[in-house]
Design a protein around this motif. Structure first.
Motif, PDB file in Angstrom:
ATOM      1  N   LEU A 289      87.370  12.412  61.588  1.00  0.00           N
ATOM      2  CA  LEU A 289      87.494  12.965  62.995  1.00  0.00           C
ATOM      3  C   LEU A 289      86.282  13.984  63.144  1.00  0.00           C
ATOM      4  CD1 LEU A 289      87.334  12.395  66.337  1.00  0.00           C
ATOM      5  CD2 LEU A 289      89.093  14.047  66.136  1.00  0.00           C
ATOM      6  N   GLY A 290      84.556  13.877  63.948  1.00  0.00           N
ATOM      7  CA  GLY A 290      84.364  15.421  63.728  1.00  0.00           C
ATOM      8  C   GLY A 290      82.977  15.373  65.541  1.00  0.00           C
ATOM      9  N   ILE A 291      83.302  16.838  65.529  1.00  0.00           N
ATOM     10  CA  ILE A 291      83.042  16.854  67.181  1.00  0.00           C
ATOM     11  C   ILE A 291      81.269  18.024  67.043  1.00  0.00           C
ATOM     12  CG2 ILE A 291      83.869  18.747  69.074  1.00  0.00           C
ATOM     13  CD1 ILE A 291      86.388  18.820  68.166  1.00  0.00           C
ATOM     14  N   ILE A 292      80.840  17.276  67.524  1.00  0.00           N
ATOM     15  CA  ILE A 292      79.204  17.435  67.168  1.00  0.00           C
ATOM     16  C   ILE A 292      78.938  17.824  68.670  1.00  0.00           C
ATOM     17  CG2 ILE A 292      79.049  16.195  65.094  1.00  0.00           C
ATOM     18  CD1 ILE A 292      77.494  14.521  66.735  1.00  0.00           C
TER      19      ILE A 292
ATOM     20  N   LYS B  12      80.836   5.466  65.513  1.00  0.00           N
ATOM     21  CA  LYS B  12      81.173   5.352  66.893  1.00  0.00           C
ATOM     22  C   LYS B  12      81.768   6.870  67.612  1.00  0.00           C
ATOM     23  CE  LYS B  12      85.138   4.258  68.304  1.00  0.00           C
ATOM     24  NZ  LYS B  12      85.910   3.564  68.617  1.00  0.00           N
ATOM     25  N   SER B  13      80.366   7.054  69.251  1.00  0.00           N
ATOM     26  CA  SER B  13      80.034   8.587  69.442  1.00  0.00           C
ATOM     27  C   SER B  13      80.489   8.040  71.292  1.00  0.00           C
ATOM     28  CB  SER B  13      78.474   9.138  69.204  1.00  0.00           C
ATOM     29  OG  SER B  13      78.271   9.932  70.127  1.00  0.00           O
TER      30      SER B  13
ATOM     31  N   SER C  15      79.827  15.387  71.834  1.00  0.00           N
ATOM     32  CA  SER C  15      80.626  14.115  71.456  1.00  0.00           C
ATOM     33  C   SER C  15      81.333  14.046  70.395  1.00  0.00           C
ATOM     34  CB  SER C  15      79.665  13.947  71.489  1.00  0.00           C
ATOM     35  OG  SER C  15      78.173  13.238  71.833  1.00  0.00           O
ATOM     36  N   LEU C  16      82.690  12.937  70.320  1.00  0.00           N
ATOM     37  CA  LEU C  16      83.328  12.447  69.732  1.00  0.00           C
ATOM     38  C   LEU C  16      83.043  11.353  68.810  1.00  0.00           C
ATOM     39  CD1 LEU C  16      86.714  13.045  71.765  1.00  0.00           C
ATOM     40  CD2 LEU C  16      86.002  14.987  70.723  1.00  0.00           C
ATOM     41  N   ILE C  17      82.808  11.967  66.950  1.00  0.00           N
ATOM     42  CA  ILE C  17      82.411  10.905  66.742  1.00  0.00           C
ATOM     43  C   ILE C  17      83.376  10.250  65.563  1.00  0.00           C
ATOM     44  CG2 ILE C  17      80.031  11.640  66.575  1.00  0.00           C
ATOM     45  CD1 ILE C  17      79.985  13.121  63.648  1.00  0.00           C
TER      46      ILE C  17
END
Length: 294
Positions: A143-146, A156-157, A269-271
């Protein structure tokens, strides 16, 4: 055809030398040559041109090389995904974030996930947006937070929240109380994100200053938002930071003025991977969307 045939082929295709390829594979040259001949006989195509001076890939060999490389890469991704499915019960789950959005909500997320999945080892890493995207595509994070928009067919964003901007300054050194006084900062020293590290963000800051009628005198740069705030606190300049930073900063020596007149925002966004449908990922995303920084 067996996987060892393909591994032997890749070694020869990379080295273009049977002796070196055999050394790399820790086998002798004659068995390697036999394995390549077996492979060519099975697919009924000559893959290498061999003579006393050199080894070359045929056109068929070049095509076969590309496809085999892609095949092994796909096998690696399948293995990673299989491991992640198993990790719903135990294993690791990695969350990446950029420095400018860290808050108590992320800490609460880890607590929430630990309660739901007690046998999973949750890890947090501060990573830049670009590196997060690369890591997610390679299956290295879950999980990424950008801040930046994502253009990747594998990712998927989802919008977490929109963030505005605020001027941050040292209260003892700068006398400013309202947004109307922002143009008075034109002669001050500024601390910005490095433009090579975050080019889009850097351009937005320049655009904000232009809106208030001046070009900032950028003297100091950093790749970390906390370092920027610390430089401001130490009297090395002023800066413009995401308003989310102001909400989570309780330092009495630092002042913040939100820039409300200019309608400039960044999307946080959460990716996740489009192929990731695990319960852990769903739980993490749902939690963050429920407790966003709106």
């Amino acid at each position: 055809m067996e996987l060892r045939h393909l591994k032997y082929f890749l070694a020869v295709a990379e080295e273009l030398n049977f002796t070196k390829a055999a050394e790399k594979l820790f086998i002798s040259q004659p068995p390697l040559s036999r394995q390549i001949i077996e492979l060519e006989n099975e697919i009924k195509a000559k893959l290498f041109i061999r003579n006393n001076k050199k080894v070359e890939l045929t056109e068929a060999g070049k095509y076969f090389n590309q496809e085999v490389i892609a095949l092994f890469k796909n096998l690696e991704q399948i293995s990673l995904k299989t491991k992640k499915i198993a990790d719903n019960v135990s294993g690791e789950f990695t969350i990446a974030y950029i420095s400018s959005i860290y808050s108590s909500v992320i800490s609460k997320l880890i607590q929430h996930l630990k309660e739901q999945f007690p046998y999973v080892n949750f890890k947090l890493f501060e990573i830049s947006t670009t590196k997060q995207i690369d890591a997610l595509e390679q299956g290295k994070i879950d999980l990424g937070i950008i801040r930046s928009p994502v253009k990747s067919p594998k990712i998927k964003s989802q919008l977490w929240f929109k963030d505005g901007f605020s001027v941050v300054y040292n209260k003892e050194l700068i006398q400013i109380n309202t947004e109307e006084e922002i143009p008075n900062l034109k002669d001050e020293t500024f601390v910005f994100f490095n433009k090579d590290y975050a080019p889009h963000y850097h351009e937005v800051l320049l655009e904000l200053c232009a809106y208030y009628g001046f070009k900032p005198k950028v003297v100091h740069e950093s790749n970390n938002i906390n370092s920027i705030v610390q430089l401001v606190k130490n009297g090395l300049g002023i800066s413009i930071v995401p308003s989310n930073i102001a909400k989570n900063n309780r330092d009495l020596e630092i002042g913040f003025i939100e820039l409300k007149k200019v309608q400039l925002f960044t999307d946080v966004s959460l990716i996740t991977s489009k192929e990731d449908d695990s319960e852990i990922t769903k739980s993490a995303v749902d939690f963050l969307l429920r407790f966003s920084e709106k």
